[in-house]
Design a protein around this motif. Structure first.
Motif, mmCIF file in Angstrom:
data_model
loop_
_atom_site.group_PDB
_atom_site.id
_atom_site.type_symbol
_atom_site.label_atom_id
_atom_site.label_comp_id
_atom_site.label_asym_id
_atom_site.label_seq_id
_atom_site.Cartn_x
_atom_site.Cartn_y
_atom_site.Cartn_z
ATOM 1 N N LEU A 153 -4.216 0.031 -6.413
ATOM 2 C CA LEU A 153 -4.804 -0.346 -5.133
ATOM 3 C C LEU A 153 -6.317 -0.352 -5.228
ATOM 4 C CD1 LEU A 153 -2.477 1.589 -2.721
ATOM 5 C CD2 LEU A 153 -2.885 -0.851 -2.666
ATOM 6 N N LYS A 154 -6.824 0.593 -5.923
ATOM 7 C CA LYS A 154 -8.274 0.638 -6.089
ATOM 8 C C LYS A 154 -8.754 -0.609 -6.826
ATOM 9 C CE LYS A 154 -11.720 3.673 -8.170
ATOM 10 N NZ LYS A 154 -11.902 4.902 -8.940
ATOM 11 N N LYS A 155 -7.999 -0.978 -7.847
ATOM 12 C CA LYS A 155 -8.385 -2.181 -8.585
ATOM 13 C C LYS A 155 -8.354 -3.400 -7.670
ATOM 14 C CE LYS A 155 -6.669 -0.927 -13.152
ATOM 15 N NZ LYS A 155 -7.919 -0.327 -13.650
ATOM 16 N N TYR A 156 -7.332 -3.443 -6.871
ATOM 17 C CA TYR A 156 -7.202 -4.589 -5.987
ATOM 18 C C TYR A 156 -8.380 -4.658 -5.025
ATOM 19 C CZ TYR A 156 -5.262 -7.797 -2.579
ATOM 20 O OH TYR A 156 -5.077 -8.859 -1.742
ATOM 21 N N ASP A 157 -8.686 -3.530 -4.437
ATOM 22 C CA ASP A 157 -9.814 -3.507 -3.502
ATOM 23 C C ASP A 157 -11.098 -3.894 -4.194
ATOM 24 O OD1 ASP A 157 -9.014 -0.777 -1.192
ATOM 25 O OD2 ASP A 157 -8.194 -2.776 -1.489
ATOM 26 N N LYS A 158 -11.228 -3.421 -5.368
ATOM 27 C CA LYS A 158 -12.465 -3.711 -6.106
ATOM 28 C C LYS A 158 -12.561 -5.205 -6.395
ATOM 29 C CE LYS A 158 -14.831 -2.111 -10.226
ATOM 30 N NZ LYS A 158 -14.663 -1.409 -11.471
ATOM 31 N N ARG A 159 -11.437 -5.757 -6.745
ATOM 32 C CA ARG A 159 -11.464 -7.155 -7.141
ATOM 33 C C ARG A 159 -11.652 -8.080 -5.958
ATOM 34 N NH1 ARG A 159 -10.990 -10.416 -11.379
ATOM 35 N NH2 ARG A 159 -9.970 -12.402 -10.961
ATOM 36 N N THR A 160 -10.979 -7.768 -4.889
ATOM 37 C CA THR A 160 -10.999 -8.708 -3.777
ATOM 38 C C THR A 160 -11.926 -8.303 -2.654
ATOM 39 O OG1 THR A 160 -9.214 -7.554 -2.657
ATOM 40 C CG2 THR A 160 -8.596 -9.274 -4.211
ATOM 41 N N GLY A 161 -12.448 -7.122 -2.733
ATOM 42 C CA GLY A 161 -13.315 -6.687 -1.656
ATOM 43 C C GLY A 161 -12.572 -6.379 -0.376
ATOM 44 N N ARG A 162 -11.255 -6.352 -0.479
ATOM 45 C CA ARG A 162 -10.491 -6.031 0.722
ATOM 46 C C ARG A 162 -10.349 -4.512 0.861
ATOM 47 N NH1 ARG A 162 -8.746 -8.750 4.405
ATOM 48 N NH2 ARG A 162 -6.505 -8.743 4.148
ATOM 49 N N VAL A 163 -9.833 -4.135 1.993
ATOM 50 C CA VAL A 163 -9.605 -2.705 2.185
ATOM 51 C C VAL A 163 -8.116 -2.471 2.331
ATOM 52 C CG1 VAL A 163 -10.354 -0.676 3.456
ATOM 53 C CG2 VAL A 163 -11.755 -2.731 3.456
ATOM 54 N N LEU A 164 -7.433 -2.618 1.239
ATOM 55 C CA LEU A 164 -5.986 -2.430 1.312
ATOM 56 C C LEU A 164 -5.613 -0.989 1.022
ATOM 57 C CD1 LEU A 164 -3.190 -3.688 1.537
ATOM 58 C CD2 LEU A 164 -3.332 -4.327 -0.842
ATOM 59 N N ARG A 165 -6.453 -0.363 0.236
ATOM 60 C CA ARG A 165 -6.064 0.911 -0.330
ATOM 61 C C ARG A 165 -5.798 1.994 0.707
ATOM 62 N NH1 ARG A 165 -7.766 5.516 -1.502
ATOM 63 N NH2 ARG A 165 -7.177 6.577 -3.417
ATOM 64 N N LEU A 166 -6.756 2.187 1.553
ATOM 65 C CA LEU A 166 -6.666 3.375 2.409
ATOM 66 C C LEU A 166 -5.427 3.389 3.299
ATOM 67 C CD1 LEU A 166 -8.316 5.870 2.587
ATOM 68 C CD2 LEU A 166 -9.605 4.883 4.453
ATOM 69 N N PRO A 167 -5.223 2.347 4.091
ATOM 70 C CA PRO A 167 -4.025 2.402 4.924
ATOM 71 C C PRO A 167 -2.737 2.402 4.116
ATOM 72 C CG PRO A 167 -5.140 0.284 5.155
ATOM 73 C CD PRO A 167 -6.026 1.145 4.345
ATOM 74 N N PHE A 168 -2.761 1.693 3.000
ATOM 75 C CA PHE A 168 -1.541 1.632 2.219
ATOM 76 C C PHE A 168 -1.194 2.993 1.649
ATOM 77 C CE2 PHE A 168 1.478 -1.363 0.528
ATOM 78 C CZ PHE A 168 2.063 -0.665 -0.498
ATOM 79 N N ILE A 169 -2.181 3.648 1.145
ATOM 80 C CA ILE A 169 -1.911 4.950 0.533
ATOM 81 C C ILE A 169 -1.443 5.950 1.572
ATOM 82 C CG2 ILE A 169 -4.022 6.364 0.579
ATOM 83 C CD1 ILE A 169 -2.278 5.352 -2.593
ATOM 84 N N GLU A 170 -1.904 5.726 2.794
ATOM 85 C CA GLU A 170 -1.408 6.536 3.896
ATOM 86 C C GLU A 170 0.103 6.473 3.989
ATOM 87 O OE1 GLU A 170 -2.535 8.412 6.711
ATOM 88 O OE2 GLU A 170 -3.993 8.703 5.105
ATOM 89 N N LYS A 171 0.605 5.262 3.893
ATOM 90 C CA LYS A 171 2.046 5.095 3.988
ATOM 91 C C LYS A 171 2.742 5.716 2.793
ATOM 92 C CE LYS A 171 1.480 2.571 7.612
ATOM 93 N NZ LYS A 171 0.001 2.686 7.612
ATOM 94 N N VAL A 172 2.120 5.545 1.667
ATOM 95 C CA VAL A 172 2.724 6.081 0.452
ATOM 96 C C VAL A 172 2.882 7.592 0.541
ATOM 97 C CG1 VAL A 172 2.363 6.412 -2.014
ATOM 98 C CG2 VAL A 172 1.871 4.216 -0.992
ATOM 99 N N LEU A 173 1.891 8.211 1.136
ATOM 100 C CA LEU A 173 1.930 9.664 1.225
ATOM 101 C C LEU A 173 3.151 10.156 1.975
ATOM 102 C CD1 LEU A 173 -1.776 10.580 1.986
ATOM 103 C CD2 LEU A 173 -0.540 10.959 -0.116
ATOM 104 N N LYS A 174 3.665 9.309 2.830
ATOM 105 C CA LYS A 174 4.795 9.758 3.622
ATOM 106 C C LYS A 174 6.130 9.362 3.019
ATOM 107 C CE LYS A 174 2.152 9.475 7.840
ATOM 108 N NZ LYS A 174 1.540 8.343 8.511
ATOM 109 N N GLN A 175 6.084 8.678 1.949
ATOM 110 C CA GLN A 175 7.328 8.202 1.373
ATOM 111 C C GLN A 175 8.154 9.346 0.807
ATOM 112 O OE1 GLN A 175 8.426 4.888 1.315
ATOM 113 N NE2 GLN A 175 6.823 4.939 2.851
ATOM 114 N N PRO A 176 9.445 9.158 0.761
ATOM 115 C CA PRO A 176 10.294 10.219 0.216
ATOM 116 C C PRO A 176 9.923 10.603 -1.204
ATOM 117 C CG PRO A 176 11.646 8.594 1.299
ATOM 118 C CD PRO A 176 10.246 8.082 1.356
#
Lengths: 459, 248
Positions: free
Chosen positions: B136-159
């Motif tokens: 996710l960090k790579k993706y954000d770095k490459r595209t300048g988007r902010v995908l990482r933070l909210p996405f990782i939030e969801k991941v943290l709650k995954q089983p």
């Protein structure tokens, strides 16, 4: 049931299991959470309200064992959330969205949200260790264990409940769509009822609140089904098997049911399901679990040893044929030592990861709020420039506010200093004290040996 | 490529049935590379997110299933221990003592391996999480988007990331093993070490060591140290038996 297209950024498809009303709400990046549980309760029909209180009273809350010493003050929420989940599990979808929307629309958001990030990260899952003979009280409390999965890091009780509800709503609506009919068909009304609260007029098996069936049984109501279906799997498995998360208590219940039926060979999935009387449990779950159980029982050695046999021929090595002997024991001891160490490190790492993310989220939120509030202040020309300066300060302090081990003491002082700078500029007086508290809490909760310098630096 | 390599190594060392359950880091990285830096398209992003979600599903499914297995096995181990402890009092004659001792050894081995597997599952969770965070960090770095933070939030709650139950079972296992293993004798520990090194060929143990080594290397301190990075790992007093020379 769900689609992949046009996902809101950062949202997993799990959210799409919410009904459409709430999913729009949920997709906002930072759901605002209600301050108290009481605000939700009035929305519940009364019959549910009463059993809820009963449930709470009946659950003594044994002390937990947090990894890092911290108050474990939110055990009550487990029972709240689990019972709420039970109440909501049938098609309360408009109900659900109403309550969720109510939660989201509350204004005093950030105060409650700030409490989220107070460390430390607790592990509230099991109230006590898994004893060999879990008693019914524990199992009742643990009924929420299967449900609560992702709320360990959130300390605010209402946040916890809302997160639970959010997740549970997704799961329940999923289960609802899929399996409830099966369960209706399979379960009979006349059998004794679990103690857990059920929505009154919905299911066939909920009215009476009698004791569970036999003396030997752990009440099976403690089980909780969490359909942990993720994004793409639901399309294929929707009709078949929503994934379920077993707990030791539920397994205990399962074993009792199996024993009642005369053992693992004689027991049938349907019979077990009927005896267990766990809501949301489907015959598929029971069937697969029974299969695993049978395998584990009748070939314990081969199962345990399988991993070894396939990878290497270690079983054939002469030294390992020694089932007794000091060497062997010592070997085991060493293995155990290494494993323990790995476990320890994994726990620490996980804690750190959680905390880092919390921190990042917190800062992000603060930044957004400040940005928003400065945008609103159109009358002051200097405020227009503030966002840019704040953003630079933001990144500056973000970088510094890291949980450093390798930092030297000069940067440590910059942490609190930079943070105070930012918070001063933001002129959010209600935030400031908690900022400093937050920094202190964050840094002081870390292993003292590594962070004693930081503790000294902080005010 | 460092993480990718380490992940690959970890996967190779892991139990066979686990090997295809890890993160497809390489594939995801390819996708990120192909993503246009200039115009991050929402369709591509959706595809990326979809792929990530599929990975997460994979983790969840595997993790939850393993967890279920562990629950069953733990219960069975407890039963066996109970039975053996009970036999202790009654068995007086020679053969049953031998049997008893054998069973005790078997149980000890099983418990230790069981413990090891659970810890490995935790490691599985951790390494996959790390991989996700990195990609996710790579993706954000490459595209300048902010995908990482909210996405990782969801991941943290995954089983697959909420490993509390497994952790609790591990601790329970550790308590149990204290009861079951005989008291350590310092003098014999040296001989034991040699035996242990041979035992390191057992895949659970080998996997554990590989996991520790990987973790250590991953956290050595990176060039891209940022505010989301973990501090370096220090295992000062643990001397890992190096499996490589032995296994060759």
């Amino acid at each position: 049931m769900e689609t992949h297209s046009a996902l809101p950024v950062g949202n997993l498809n799990m959210q799409q299991f919410c009904n459409s009303g709430s999913s729009g709400v949920m997709s906002s990046s930072l759901p605002v959470l209600p301050n108290t549980l009481e605000e939700k309760f009035p929305e519940l029909p009364d019959p549910q309200h009463v059993p809820l209180e009963r449930e709470i009273q009946r659950n003594p809350l044994p002390s937990r064992r947090p990894l890092f010493s911290s108050p474990s003050g939110f055990s009550p929420d487990l029972s709240f959330s689990s019972t709420l989940a039970h109440e909501r599990h049938t098609n309360n979808t408009p109900f659900v969205s109403r309550s969720l929307n109510a939660g989201v629309s509350l204004p005093s958001t950030y105060l409650s949200n700030m409490e989220i990030f107070q460390v430390p990260n607790n592990f509230p899952k099991d109230p006590t260790e898994i004893t060999w003979c879990p008693d019914s009280v524990q199992s009742m409390l643990n009924c929420s264990d299967g449900v609560i999965m992702g709320n360990n890091q959130i300390q605010n009780s209402s946040n916890k409940v809302s997160n639970d509800l959010h997740k549970q709503n997704e799961w329940w609506s999923d289960i609802m769509n899929v399996d409830w009919k099966d369960l209706f068909d399979d379960t009979t009304i006349s059998e004794s009822q679990p103690k857990v609260v059920c929505p009154p007029a919905q299911s066939s098996s909920n009215i009476s609140m009698q004791q569970p069936q036999t003396d030997q049984s752990v009440p099976c109501h403690s089980g909780e089904v969490c359909a942990v279906t993720g994004a793409s799997s639901s399309a294929t498995t929707a009709a078949a098997k929503p994934r379920m998360r077993w707990t030791p208590e539920l397994h205990e219940c399962f074993i009792n049911a199996v024993n009642q039926l005369g053992g693992s060979e004689k027991a049938t999935p349907k019979g077990v399901l009927n005896i267990m009387k766990v809501e949301g449990l489907t015959i598929y779950h029971v069937k697969s679990h029974l299969q695993k159980y049978r395998t584990a029982r009748y070939k314990p050695d081969s199962l345990e040893g399988m991993s070894e046999k396939t990878a290497t021929q270690s079983e054939e090595l002469p030294s390992l044929d020694l089932k007794t002997g000091i060497d062997f024991t010592e070997a085991l001891r060493l293995q155990m030592e290494v494993q323990k160490r790995l476990h320890e490190q994994l726990e620490i790492q996980r804690n750190l990861q959680l905390r880092i993310e919390e921190q990042g989220k917190y800062l992000q939120m603060m930044f957004e709020k400040q940005y928003k509030s400065t945008m609103d202040k159109t009358h002051c020309s200097s405020t227009v420039e503030k966002p840019t300066t704040i953003s630079s300060d933001q990144t500056h302090s973000t970088a510094k506010i890291d949980l450093p081990e390798a930092r030297n003491s000069s940067t440590d002082s910059k942490i609190t200093e930079g943070f105070r700078q930012v918070s001063n500029k933001w002129k959010m007086s209600e935030v400031e004290p908690s900022n400093e508290k937050e920094t202190d809490a964050l840094t002081s909760s870390l292993p003292p040996s590594k962070h004693s310098r930081i503790n000294d630096e902080d005010s | 490529m460092k993480f990718g390599k380490r992940l690959k190594k970890q996967v190779e060392e892991s139990l066979p049935e686990w090997r295809d359950k890890f993160l497809s880091y390489k594939d995801l990285k390819k996708l990120v590379r192909l993503t246009s830096a200039a115009q991050p398209c929402s369709r591509v992003e959706a595809e990326f997110v979809q792929m990530l979600n599929a990975e997460i599903d994979k983790f969840n499914a595997f993790f939850v299933e393993q967890e279920e297995d562990f629950i069953i096995r733990q219960r069975e181990l407890q039963e066996r221990i109970k039975r053996v402890m009970e036999d202790d009092g009654t068995g007086g004659s020679q053969p049953s003592e031998m049997e008893h001792a054998k069973e005790m050894s078997r149980i000890r081995k099983d418990i230790v391996n069981f413990h090891g597997e659970m810890v490995l599952l935790e490691n599985y969770s951790s390494i996959n999480y790390t991989g996700l965070a990195k990609i996710l960090k790579k993706y954000d770095k490459r595209t300048g988007r902010v995908l990482r933070l909210p996405f990782i939030e969801k991941v943290l709650k995954q089983p697959f990331f909420t490993t509390d139950l497994v952790s609790e079972m591990v601790k329970e296992c550790e308590r149990t093993i204290e009861l079951v293993l005989p008291v350590a004798d310092r003098g014999q520990s040296e001989q034991g070490r040699k035996g242990a090194l041979v035992a390191a060929e057992q895949s659970v143990f080998r996997n554990t060591i590989a996991a520790l080594v990987t973790m250590q290397e991953l956290r050595k301190g990176s060039s891209t140290y940022g505010h989301f990075s973990l501090p370096p790992l220090s295992l000062p007093d643990l001397q890992l038996p190096s499996p490589i020379p032995i296994l060759q």
